[in-house]
Design a protein around this motif. Structure first.
Motif, PDB file in Angstrom:
ATOM      1  N   THR A   1     109.075  57.591  43.178  1.00  0.00           N
ATOM      2  CA  THR A   1     110.280  57.010  42.603  1.00  0.00           C
ATOM      3  C   THR A   1     111.073  58.118  41.912  1.00  0.00           C
ATOM      4  OG1 THR A   1     109.557  56.508  40.341  1.00  0.00           O
ATOM      5  CG2 THR A   1     108.861  54.980  42.085  1.00  0.00           C
ATOM      6  N   ARG A   2     112.293  57.801  41.541  1.00  0.00           N
ATOM      7  CA  ARG A   2     113.109  58.785  40.832  1.00  0.00           C
ATOM      8  C   ARG A   2     112.730  58.876  39.358  1.00  0.00           C
ATOM      9  NH1 ARG A   2     117.635  60.879  43.371  1.00  0.00           N
ATOM     10  NH2 ARG A   2     117.810  59.004  44.656  1.00  0.00           N
ATOM     11  N   GLY A   3     111.684  58.161  38.963  1.00  0.00           N
ATOM     12  CA  GLY A   3     111.227  58.210  37.585  1.00  0.00           C
ATOM     13  C   GLY A   3     112.041  57.299  36.683  1.00  0.00           C
ATOM     14  N   ASP A   4     111.940  57.526  35.382  1.00  0.00           N
ATOM     15  CA  ASP A   4     112.637  56.681  34.415  1.00  0.00           C
ATOM     16  C   ASP A   4     114.143  56.941  34.438  1.00  0.00           C
ATOM     17  OD1 ASP A   4     110.200  55.745  33.711  1.00  0.00           O
ATOM     18  OD2 ASP A   4     110.176  56.587  31.687  1.00  0.00           O
ATOM     19  N   GLY A   5     114.901  55.902  34.109  1.00  0.00           N
ATOM     20  CA  GLY A   5     116.338  56.039  34.021  1.00  0.00           C
ATOM     21  C   GLY A   5     116.904  55.070  33.007  1.00  0.00           C
ATOM     22  N   LEU A   6     118.126  55.312  32.617  1.00  0.00           N
ATOM     23  CA  LEU A   6     118.836  54.414  31.719  1.00  0.00           C
ATOM     24  C   LEU A   6     119.442  53.273  32.536  1.00  0.00           C
ATOM     25  CD1 LEU A   6     120.648  57.103  29.557  1.00  0.00           C
ATOM     26  CD2 LEU A   6     118.496  55.904  29.048  1.00  0.00           C
ATOM     27  N   ARG A   7     120.008  52.290  31.849  1.00  0.00           N
ATOM     28  CA  ARG A   7     120.660  51.192  32.554  1.00  0.00           C
ATOM     29  C   ARG A   7     121.828  51.726  33.369  1.00  0.00           C
ATOM     30  NH1 ARG A   7     124.628  47.523  32.471  1.00  0.00           N
ATOM     31  NH2 ARG A   7     125.734  48.596  30.788  1.00  0.00           N
ATOM     32  N   GLY A   8     121.991  51.200  34.591  1.00  0.00           N
ATOM     33  CA  GLY A   8     123.078  51.644  35.461  1.00  0.00           C
ATOM     34  C   GLY A   8     122.559  52.359  36.693  1.00  0.00           C
ATOM     35  N   TYR A   9     123.386  52.403  37.712  1.00  0.00           N
ATOM     36  CA  TYR A   9     122.951  52.948  38.997  1.00  0.00           C
ATOM     37  C   TYR A   9     122.925  54.472  39.030  1.00  0.00           C
ATOM     38  CZ  TYR A   9     123.592  48.255  40.945  1.00  0.00           C
ATOM     39  OH  TYR A   9     123.505  46.922  41.211  1.00  0.00           O
ATOM     40  N   ALA A  10     123.726  55.118  38.220  1.00  0.00           N
ATOM     41  CA  ALA A  10     123.865  56.574  38.323  1.00  0.00           C
ATOM     42  C   ALA A  10     122.531  57.275  38.106  1.00  0.00           C
ATOM     43  CB  ALA A  10     124.883  57.071  37.300  1.00  0.00           C
ATOM     44  N   PRO A  11     122.080  58.080  39.085  1.00  0.00           N
ATOM     45  CA  PRO A  11     120.818  58.787  38.923  1.00  0.00           C
ATOM     46  C   PRO A  11     120.978  60.031  38.054  1.00  0.00           C
ATOM     47  CG  PRO A  11     121.747  59.299  41.052  1.00  0.00           C
ATOM     48  CD  PRO A  11     122.663  58.286  40.426  1.00  0.00           C
ATOM     49  N   ASP A  12     119.889  60.420  37.431  1.00  0.00           N
ATOM     50  CA  ASP A  12     119.853  61.659  36.661  1.00  0.00           C
ATOM     51  C   ASP A  12     119.583  62.800  37.637  1.00  0.00           C
ATOM     52  OD1 ASP A  12     119.298  63.839  35.086  1.00  0.00           O
ATOM     53  OD2 ASP A  12     117.789  62.843  33.847  1.00  0.00           O
ATOM     54  N   PRO A  13     120.526  63.709  37.848  1.00  0.00           N
ATOM     55  CA  PRO A  13     120.323  64.774  38.832  1.00  0.00           C
ATOM     56  C   PRO A  13     119.178  65.717  38.488  1.00  0.00           C
ATOM     57  CG  PRO A  13     122.317  65.163  37.541  1.00  0.00           C
ATOM     58  CD  PRO A  13     121.846  63.787  37.191  1.00  0.00           C
ATOM     59  N   SER A  14     118.730  65.714  37.243  1.00  0.00           N
ATOM     60  CA  SER A  14     117.631  66.606  36.849  1.00  0.00           C
ATOM     61  C   SER A  14     116.265  65.913  36.902  1.00  0.00           C
ATOM     62  CB  SER A  14     117.873  67.134  35.430  1.00  0.00           C
ATOM     63  OG  SER A  14     117.798  66.077  34.478  1.00  0.00           O
ATOM     64  N   ALA A  15     116.235  64.625  37.260  1.00  0.00           N
ATOM     65  CA  ALA A  15     114.978  63.868  37.237  1.00  0.00           C
ATOM     66  C   ALA A  15     114.024  64.351  38.321  1.00  0.00           C
ATOM     67  CB  ALA A  15     115.266  62.381  37.427  1.00  0.00           C
ATOM     68  N   GLN A  16     112.747  64.429  37.975  1.00  0.00           N
ATOM     69  CA  GLN A  16     111.689  64.756  38.926  1.00  0.00           C
ATOM     70  C   GLN A  16     111.033  63.465  39.402  1.00  0.00           C
ATOM     71  OE1 GLN A  16     110.533  67.867  40.178  1.00  0.00           O
ATOM     72  NE2 GLN A  16     112.543  68.500  39.379  1.00  0.00           N
ATOM     73  N   ALA A  17     110.649  63.445  40.654  1.00  0.00           N
ATOM     74  CA  ALA A  17     110.053  62.239  41.229  1.00  0.00           C
ATOM     75  C   ALA A  17     108.732  61.896  40.539  1.00  0.00           C
ATOM     76  CB  ALA A  17     109.813  62.438  42.716  1.00  0.00           C
ATOM     77  N   ARG A  18     108.527  60.616  40.332  1.00  0.00           N
ATOM     78  CA  ARG A  18     107.239  60.120  39.837  1.00  0.00           C
ATOM     79  C   ARG A  18     106.334  59.863  41.034  1.00  0.00           C
ATOM     80  NH1 ARG A  18     108.243  56.268  35.626  1.00  0.00           N
ATOM     81  NH2 ARG A  18     107.641  57.954  34.205  1.00  0.00           N
ATOM     82  N   ARG A  19     105.074  60.288  40.912  1.00  0.00           N
ATOM     83  CA  ARG A  19     104.114  60.191  42.004  1.00  0.00           C
ATOM     84  C   ARG A  19     103.086  59.107  41.676  1.00  0.00           C
ATOM     85  NH1 ARG A  19     104.290  64.888  39.811  1.00  0.00           N
ATOM     86  NH2 ARG A  19     102.055  64.963  39.325  1.00  0.00           N
ATOM     87  N   ILE A  20     103.041  58.084  42.504  1.00  0.00           N
ATOM     88  CA  ILE A  20     102.089  56.987  42.316  1.00  0.00           C
ATOM     89  C   ILE A  20     101.204  56.920  43.553  1.00  0.00           C
ATOM     90  CG2 ILE A  20     101.851  54.501  41.924  1.00  0.00           C
ATOM     91  CD1 ILE A  20     104.818  54.609  40.923  1.00  0.00           C
ATOM     92  N   MET A  21      99.902  56.957  43.362  1.00  0.00           N
ATOM     93  CA  MET A  21      98.960  56.903  44.483  1.00  0.00           C
ATOM     94  C   MET A  21      97.972  55.785  44.256  1.00  0.00           C
ATOM     95  SD  MET A  21      98.476  60.913  45.468  1.00  0.00           S
ATOM     96  CE  MET A  21      99.888  62.030  45.350  1.00  0.00           C
ATOM     97  N   GLN A  22      97.861  54.910  45.259  1.00  0.00           N
ATOM     98  CA  GLN A  22      96.984  53.745  45.175  1.00  0.00           C
ATOM     99  C   GLN A  22      96.007  53.761  46.336  1.00  0.00           C
ATOM    100  OE1 GLN A  22     100.244  50.915  45.397  1.00  0.00           O
ATOM    101  NE2 GLN A  22     100.068  50.442  43.230  1.00  0.00           N
ATOM    102  N   GLY A  23      94.734  53.664  46.034  1.00  0.00           N
ATOM    103  CA  GLY A  23      93.713  53.614  47.069  1.00  0.00           C
ATOM    104  C   GLY A  23      93.208  52.202  47.261  1.00  0.00           C
ATOM    105  N   SER A  24      92.910  51.845  48.504  1.00  0.00           N
ATOM    106  CA  SER A  24      92.358  50.530  48.803  1.00  0.00           C
ATOM    107  C   SER A  24      91.343  50.655  49.930  1.00  0.00           C
ATOM    108  CB  SER A  24      93.482  49.556  49.190  1.00  0.00           C
ATOM    109  OG  SER A  24      94.189  50.026  50.312  1.00  0.00           O
ATOM    110  N   PRO A  25      90.497  49.624  50.121  1.00  0.00           N
ATOM    111  CA  PRO A  25      89.495  49.677  51.193  1.00  0.00           C
ATOM    112  C   PRO A  25      90.151  49.738  52.564  1.00  0.00           C
ATOM    113  CG  PRO A  25      88.995  47.938  49.610  1.00  0.00           C
ATOM    114  CD  PRO A  25      90.372  48.415  49.293  1.00  0.00           C
ATOM    115  N   PRO A  26      89.372  50.063  53.607  1.00  0.00           N
ATOM    116  CA  PRO A  26      89.939  50.075  54.968  1.00  0.00           C
ATOM    117  C   PRO A  26      90.555  48.732  55.325  1.00  0.00           C
ATOM    118  CG  PRO A  26      87.763  51.104  54.932  1.00  0.00           C
ATOM    119  CD  PRO A  26      87.959  50.493  53.581  1.00  0.00           C
ATOM    120  N   ALA A  27      91.642  48.770  56.079  1.00  0.00           N
ATOM    121  CA  ALA A  27      92.302  47.536  56.507  1.00  0.00           C
ATOM    122  C   ALA A  27      91.372  46.740  57.425  1.00  0.00           C
ATOM    123  CB  ALA A  27      93.606  47.868  57.231  1.00  0.00           C
TER     124      ALA A  27
END
Length: 271
Positions: free
Chosen positions: A84-110
Motif C-alpha cells: 500500500t502507499r502507507g498512511d495518509g491524511l484525508r483526501g485523495y492526494a498522495p504523499d510523493p515522499s511516502a514509502q510503500a507499506r509491505r504486508i505479507m500473509q501466509g496461509s496453508p496450501p489451497a
C-alpha cells in the motif's frame, strides 16, 4: 508465520492506511513449495511494473528478501504480498515522499478439489462486467470490487469459476484466473489493454508455448468465438491449469494441448 508488516510480525494495521481507504496499492498471491516462492521472478517483475505505473515507491530488493524469508518460514502454502502507499491524511492526494507499506500473509496450501484439474470445470457466465480503464489494465491492484460482485453471483458447487466479459461483451478472464482458447493447435488469450489482470501463470504459459513452437495470439475475443474453440482452460499461479468443460450451453473436451500445458504448470508448482 501468519502476518508480517514492514518486516516484523504483526496482527494490526494503521487505520490511516491508504490501501484500506482507497485500495491504493498492489498485491501478489504466490504459491510456496518447500520454503521457496514459486515463479518469484515473474511475480516481482509484475509488481515492479505496477509500482512504476502507480508511482508507488518500493524497495524491490528488500521485498524479495522478505518474501524469501516469509516463504522459508511458511514451508508450504500460499503467501500474499500487499503493498500500500502507507498512511495518509484525508483526501485523495498522495504523499510523493511516502514509502510503500509491505504486508505479507501466509496461509496453508489451497485445497481445491482434485477433480477440477482431472475432469475440468464449469464456468458461471457472470453478468458483472469489467470496466474499461487502460491506466489500470493488467495490474493486480487492490480495487477488486468487480471480482467480489462477480463471485457473489453463484454459490453452488457446480461452478468452480466465473467467466468475465468487458462492457463491450468481449471475453476477458475468469474471476480469479486467466482464460485461454485452443484453436487449430494454437493458443488464444484476451488482450488486456483495456481491463483485466495480466496473470503470472498466463505469462509463463505464453512463454512455455512459444518455447515449444505452439502458435500464440493475444487478441480481442468476441463471446461468440467461444463456440469455435477446440479446447478451453483457465490458469493461475496457485492451482496451475484447469481444463474448462462447459460454460452455459457450451461444452468442450479436455484436449491434448490443455493436458500438455497443465503438466508443465504442475511441474513448476511442484518443483
Amino acid at each position: 508465520m501468519d502476518c508480517w508488516v514492514d518486516g516484523q510480525p504483526a496482527d494490526a494495521l494503521s487505520l490511516k492506511d491508504r490501501g484500506l481507504a482507497y485500495g491504493d496499492g498492489l498485491f501478489e498471491t504466490i504459491a510456496v513449495r518447500n520454503g521457496q516462492p514459486v515463479l518469484l521472478d515473474r511475480h516481482l517483475a509484475r509488481l515492479a511494473h505496477g509500482c512504476s505505473r502507480l508511482a508507488l515507491a518500493a524497495d524491490q530488493p528488500l521485498i524479495r528478501s522478505e518474501l524469501q524469508a516469509c516463504a522459508a518460514a511458511l514451508g508450504d502454502g500460499v503467501l500474499k504480498l500487499i503493498l500500500t502507499r502507507g498512511d495518509g491524511l484525508r483526501g485523495y492526494a498522495p504523499d510523493p515522499s511516502a514509502q510503500a507499506r509491505r504486508i505479507m500473509q501466509g496461509s496453508p496450501p489451497a485445497a481445491y478439489p482434485a477433480v477440477h484439474g482431472e475432469q475440468g470445470v464449469r464456468l458461471f457466465p457472470c453478468t458483472t462486467r469489467l470496466s474499461r480503464q487502460p491506466l489500470l489494465a493488467g495490474l493486480k491492484h487492490l480495487n477488486r470490487l468487480e471480482q467480489v460482485l462477480a463471485r457473489a453471483e453463484w454459490q453452488d458447487t457446480e461452478h468452480a469459476e466465473g467467466l468475465m466479459l468487458d462492457q463491450a461483451g468481449r471475453v476477458i478472464e475468469g474471476v480469479f484466473s486467466n482464460l485461454f482458447l485452443v484453436r487449430d493447435g494454437g493458443l488464444i488469450t484476451a488482450d488486456l489493454k483495456r481491463c483485466g489482470v495480466a496473470g503470472v501463470m498466463r505469462a509463463e504459459i505464453l512463454f512455455q508455448a512459444e518455447s515449444l513452437g505452439i502458435p500464440t495470439q493475444i487478441t480481442d475475443i468476441p463471446l461468440e468465438q467461444l463456440q469455435w474453440a477446440d479446447e478451453v482452460f483457465v490458469c493461475n499461479s496457485v492451482y496451475g491449469v484447469w481444463p474448462v468443460r462447459a460454460c452455459a450451453a457450451l461444452h468442450w473436451p479436455v484436449g491434448p494441448l490443455t493436458r500438455k500445458l497443465q503438466s508443465i504448470a504442475r511441474a513448476l508448482l511442484d518443483a
